[in-house]
Design a protein around this motif. Structure first.
Motif, PDB file in Angstrom:
ATOM      1  N   VAL A  64       0.847  -1.204   0.000  1.00 50.14           N
ATOM      2  CA  VAL A  64       0.000   0.000   0.000  1.00 50.14           C
ATOM      3  C   VAL A  64       0.879   1.251   0.000  1.00 50.14           C
ATOM      4  O   VAL A  64       2.019   1.221   0.482  1.00 50.14           O
ATOM      5  N   LYS A  65       0.358   2.313  -0.553  1.00 52.32           N
ATOM      6  CA  LYS A  65       1.113   3.567  -0.652  1.00 52.32           C
ATOM      7  C   LYS A  65       0.686   4.569   0.407  1.00 52.32           C
ATOM      8  O   LYS A  65       1.308   5.621   0.571  1.00 52.32           O
ATOM      9  N   VAL A  66      -0.409   4.257   1.092  1.00 56.42           N
ATOM     10  CA  VAL A  66      -0.907   5.096   2.178  1.00 56.42           C
ATOM     11  C   VAL A  66      -1.304   4.169   3.321  1.00 56.42           C
ATOM     12  O   VAL A  66      -1.931   3.133   3.088  1.00 56.42           O
ATOM     13  N   SER A  67      -0.898   4.522   4.524  1.00 56.61           N
ATOM     14  CA  SER A  67      -1.399   3.782   5.692  1.00 56.61           C
ATOM     15  C   SER A  67      -1.731   4.806   6.766  1.00 56.61           C
ATOM     16  O   SER A  67      -1.923   5.974   6.440  1.00 56.61           O
ATOM     17  N   GLY A  68      -1.790   4.381   8.032  1.00 58.36           N
ATOM     18  CA  GLY A  68      -2.153   5.364   9.042  1.00 58.36           C
ATOM     19  C   GLY A  68      -2.570   4.719  10.336  1.00 58.36           C
ATOM     20  O   GLY A  68      -2.146   3.601  10.663  1.00 58.36           O
ATOM     21  N   ALA A  69      -3.402   5.442  11.076  1.00 60.99           N
ATOM     22  CA  ALA A  69      -3.849   4.984  12.386  1.00 60.99           C
ATOM     23  C   ALA A  69      -5.358   5.157  12.489  1.00 60.99           C
ATOM     24  O   ALA A  69      -5.932   6.050  11.855  1.00 60.99           O
ATOM     25  N   THR A  70      -5.960   4.289  13.286  1.00 61.15           N
ATOM     26  CA  THR A  70      -7.417   4.310  13.470  1.00 61.15           C
ATOM     27  C   THR A  70      -7.756   4.220  14.952  1.00 61.15           C
ATOM     28  O   THR A  70      -7.192   3.380  15.663  1.00 61.15           O
ATOM     29  N   VAL A  71      -8.657   5.061  15.402  1.00 61.93           N
ATOM     30  CA  VAL A  71      -9.267   4.881  16.727  1.00 61.93           C
ATOM     31  C   VAL A  71     -10.672   4.342  16.498  1.00 61.93           C
ATOM     32  O   VAL A  71     -11.425   4.873  15.673  1.00 61.93           O
ATOM     33  N   HIS A  72     -10.988   3.263  17.196  1.00 59.34           N
ATOM     34  CA  HIS A  72     -12.293   2.619  16.972  1.00 59.34           C
ATOM     35  C   HIS A  72     -12.877   2.103  18.272  1.00 59.34           C
ATOM     36  O   HIS A  72     -12.140   1.889  19.254  1.00 59.34           O
ATOM     37  N   LEU A  73     -14.163   1.906  18.264  1.00 59.26           N
ATOM     38  CA  LEU A  73     -14.823   1.257  19.396  1.00 59.26           C
ATOM     39  C   LEU A  73     -14.466  -0.216  19.387  1.00 59.26           C
ATOM     40  O   LEU A  73     -14.276  -0.812  18.322  1.00 59.26           O
ATOM     41  N   VAL A  74     -14.394  -0.795  20.552  1.00 58.91           N
ATOM     42  CA  VAL A  74     -14.066  -2.219  20.655  1.00 58.91           C
ATOM     43  C   VAL A  74     -15.355  -3.013  20.760  1.00 58.91           C
ATOM     44  O   VAL A  74     -16.199  -2.742  21.624  1.00 58.91           O
ATOM     45  N   ASN A  75     -15.497  -3.944  19.818  1.00 55.12           N
ATOM     46  CA  ASN A  75     -16.592  -4.904  19.947  1.00 55.12           C
ATOM     47  C   ASN A  75     -15.982  -6.311  19.918  1.00 55.12           C
ATOM     48  O   ASN A  75     -14.772  -6.466  20.085  1.00 55.12           O
ATOM     49  N   GLU A  76     -16.821  -7.308  19.713  1.00 53.76           N
ATOM     50  CA  GLU A  76     -16.302  -8.669  19.888  1.00 53.76           C
ATOM     51  C   GLU A  76     -15.504  -9.171  18.679  1.00 53.76           C
ATOM     52  O   GLU A  76     -14.925 -10.243  18.738  1.00 53.76           O
ATOM     53  N   GLU A  77     -15.452  -8.391  17.628  1.00 51.30           N
ATOM     54  CA  GLU A  77     -14.601  -8.757  16.488  1.00 51.30           C
ATOM     55  C   GLU A  77     -13.285  -7.970  16.598  1.00 51.30           C
ATOM     56  O   GLU A  77     -13.315  -6.734  16.716  1.00 51.30           O
ATOM     57  N   VAL A  78     -12.158  -8.657  16.593  1.00 52.42           N
ATOM     58  CA  VAL A  78     -10.872  -7.978  16.811  1.00 52.42           C
ATOM     59  C   VAL A  78     -10.656  -6.878  15.760  1.00 52.42           C
ATOM     60  O   VAL A  78     -10.748  -7.129  14.558  1.00 52.42           O
ATOM     61  N   ASP A  79     -10.410  -5.675  16.238  1.00 50.25           N
ATOM     62  CA  ASP A  79     -10.199  -4.489  15.389  1.00 50.25           C
ATOM     63  C   ASP A  79     -11.381  -4.251  14.446  1.00 50.25           C
ATOM     64  O   ASP A  79     -11.213  -3.682  13.357  1.00 50.25           O
ATOM     65  N   GLY A  80     -12.566  -4.656  14.894  1.00 49.35           N
ATOM     66  CA  GLY A  80     -13.735  -4.599  14.005  1.00 49.35           C
ATOM     67  C   GLY A  80     -14.813  -3.601  14.388  1.00 49.35           C
ATOM     68  O   GLY A  80     -15.831  -3.514  13.707  1.00 49.35           O
ATOM     69  N   GLY A  81     -14.625  -2.847  15.472  1.00 52.28           N
ATOM     70  CA  GLY A  81     -15.691  -1.940  15.910  1.00 52.28           C
ATOM     71  C   GLY A  81     -15.760  -0.666  15.088  1.00 52.28           C
ATOM     72  O   GLY A  81     -14.871  -0.378  14.267  1.00 52.28           O
ATOM     73  N   ARG A  82     -16.798   0.098  15.341  1.00 50.98           N
ATOM     74  CA  ARG A  82     -17.040   1.322  14.558  1.00 50.98           C
ATOM     75  C   ARG A  82     -15.840   2.281  14.625  1.00 50.98           C
ATOM     76  O   ARG A  82     -15.279   2.522  15.691  1.00 50.98           O
ATOM     77  N   ILE A  83     -15.498   2.821  13.475  1.00 49.70           N
ATOM     78  CA  ILE A  83     -14.349   3.726  13.389  1.00 49.70           C
ATOM     79  C   ILE A  83     -14.751   5.117  13.863  1.00 49.70           C
ATOM     80  O   ILE A  83     -15.770   5.674  13.429  1.00 49.70           O
ATOM     81  N   LEU A  84     -13.934   5.690  14.765  1.00 52.66           N
ATOM     82  CA  LEU A  84     -14.223   7.014  15.311  1.00 52.66           C
ATOM     83  C   LEU A  84     -13.321   8.091  14.722  1.00 52.66           C
ATOM     84  O   LEU A  84     -13.683   9.258  14.694  1.00 52.66           O
ATOM     85  N   GLY A  85     -12.130   7.693  14.275  1.00 51.27           N
ATOM     86  CA  GLY A  85     -11.217   8.679  13.694  1.00 51.27           C
ATOM     87  C   GLY A  85     -10.054   7.982  13.019  1.00 51.27           C
ATOM     88  O   GLY A  85      -9.678   6.868  13.397  1.00 51.27           O
ATOM     89  N   GLN A  86      -9.510   8.643  11.997  1.00 47.26           N
ATOM     90  CA  GLN A  86      -8.351   8.091  11.289  1.00 47.26           C
ATOM     91  C   GLN A  86      -7.426   9.224  10.863  1.00 47.26           C
ATOM     92  O   GLN A  86      -7.886  10.341  10.611  1.00 47.26           O
ATOM     93  N   LYS A  87      -6.156   8.899  10.761  1.00 46.82           N
ATOM     94  CA  LYS A  87      -5.182   9.806  10.148  1.00 46.82           C
ATOM     95  C   LYS A  87      -4.303   8.969   9.246  1.00 46.82           C
ATOM     96  O   LYS A  87      -3.971   7.831   9.587  1.00 46.82           O
ATOM     97  N   CYS A  88      -3.925   9.539   8.096  1.00 51.11           N
ATOM     98  CA  CYS A  88      -3.112   8.736   7.181  1.00 51.11           C
ATOM     99  C   CYS A  88      -1.696   9.285   7.061  1.00 51.11           C
ATOM    100  O   CYS A  88      -1.421  10.448   7.367  1.00 51.11           O
ATOM    101  N   VAL A  89      -0.816   8.404   6.640  1.00 52.36           N
ATOM    102  CA  VAL A  89       0.588   8.772   6.369  1.00 52.36           C
ATOM    103  C   VAL A  89       0.977   8.128   5.042  1.00 52.36           C
ATOM    104  O   VAL A  89       0.415   7.094   4.662  1.00 52.36           O
ATOM    105  N   PRO A  90       1.963   8.717   4.341  1.00 48.99           N
ATOM    106  CA  PRO A  90       2.450   8.070   3.119  1.00 48.99           C
ATOM    107  C   PRO A  90       3.303   6.854   3.473  1.00 48.99           C
ATOM    108  O   PRO A  90       3.905   6.797   4.546  1.00 48.99           O
ATOM    109  N   VAL A  91       3.337   5.893   2.553  1.00 51.73           N
ATOM    110  CA  VAL A  91       4.262   4.752   2.688  1.00 51.73           C
ATOM    111  C   VAL A  91       5.261   4.869   1.543  1.00 51.73           C
ATOM    112  O   VAL A  91       4.865   4.978   0.376  1.00 51.73           O
ATOM    113  N   TYR A  92       6.554   4.885   1.866  1.00 56.23           N
ATOM    114  CA  TYR A  92       7.597   5.052   0.854  1.00 56.23           C
ATOM    115  C   TYR A  92       8.220   3.703   0.500  1.00 56.23           C
ATOM    116  O   TYR A  92       8.265   2.794   1.343  1.00 56.23           O
ATOM    117  N   ASP A  93       8.726   3.605  -0.716  1.00 54.65           N
ATOM    118  CA  ASP A  93       9.377   2.359  -1.147  1.00 54.65           C
ATOM    119  C   ASP A  93      10.550   2.001  -0.238  1.00 54.65           C
ATOM    120  O   ASP A  93      10.876   0.836  -0.059  1.00 54.65           O
TER     121      ASP A  93
END
Ligand code: GRF
Length: 198
Positions: free
Chosen positions: A130-159
């Motif tokens: 991927v050429k873009v990644s980032g971080a996510t804050v989300h609610l925790v439910n019973e699916e790992v890393d699967g709860g509703r997304i509350l906020g995200q920020k992205c960063v570039p990914v370099y070769d």
């Protein structure tokens, strides 16, 4: 003003970013307690240095995951807490724990969810190319890393990126994102539905 409990297993840089935002007046919140499943986790020392109660609940002292979580739930009852913040807490919570705090547990994950759930998200991102990644804050439910997304920020990914360099770039935005999302909750501009405890 919201009251937080922070759970972490390691270095505690996200906790520290939250605490610094509170001290700087950018986040109207109070960290009531910091709990770690690791006796010697640096996050506990960091909490103490800010005068915040810091408690180790080592996983090895308990026969089952639920017994361990029951101890944490019992401890949390001694504090005023609106939200539980997972900041590098390296254990998957059971549904028992999650149902004690429906829609009240937040996690930060080092990818743009729903991509790259689980461990080594930065490595997964590099392997996928991927050429873009980032971080996510989300609610925790019973699916790992699967709860509703509350906020995200992205960063570039370099070769030229390594897992380490990408992790550092993502961590820098994590430290902005978590306080920002918490402040939106605190001021009421981000509304999280109150769910009835199961
Ligand atoms: C962060 O990369 C976070 O996204 C992940 O665990 C790491 C915790 O780092 N969930 P720290 O303990 O906050 O420094």
């Amino acid at each position: 003003m919201i009251h937080l409990a922070v759970l972490g297993s390691g270095r505690g840089s996200n906790f520290e970013a939250i605490q610094k935002a509170i001290i700087a007046g950018e986040l109207e919140a109070k960290v009531s307690v910091v709990i770690s499943d690791k006796q010697d986790a640096p996050i506990l020392e960091k909490a103490q240095s800010y005068g915040i109660p810091a408690i180790a609940v080592p996983r090895d002292n308990f026969d089952t995951r639920q017994a361990h979580e029951k101890e944490i739930v019992a401890l949390l009852q001694n504090y005023t807490i609106d939200y539980i913040v997972l900041a590098g807490y390296m254990r998957i919570l059971t549904s028992y724990f999650i149902r004690q705090f429906p829609n009240r547990i937040l996690n930060i994950h080092p990818s743009l969810l729903p991509a790259f759930k689980g461990l080594h998200a930065q490595k997964q991102a590099l392997e996928y190319g991927v050429k873009v990644s980032g971080a996510t804050v989300h609610l925790v439910n019973e699916e790992v890393d699967g709860g509703r997304i509350l906020g995200q920020k992205c960063v570039p990914v370099y070769d030229s990126d390594t897992e380490e360099s990408l992790s550092q770039r993502i961590l820098a935005v994590e430290h902005q994102l978590f306080p920002e999302v918490l402040q939106k909750i605190s001021e009421g501009s981000l509304k999280i539905p109150m769910e009835v405890k199961a």
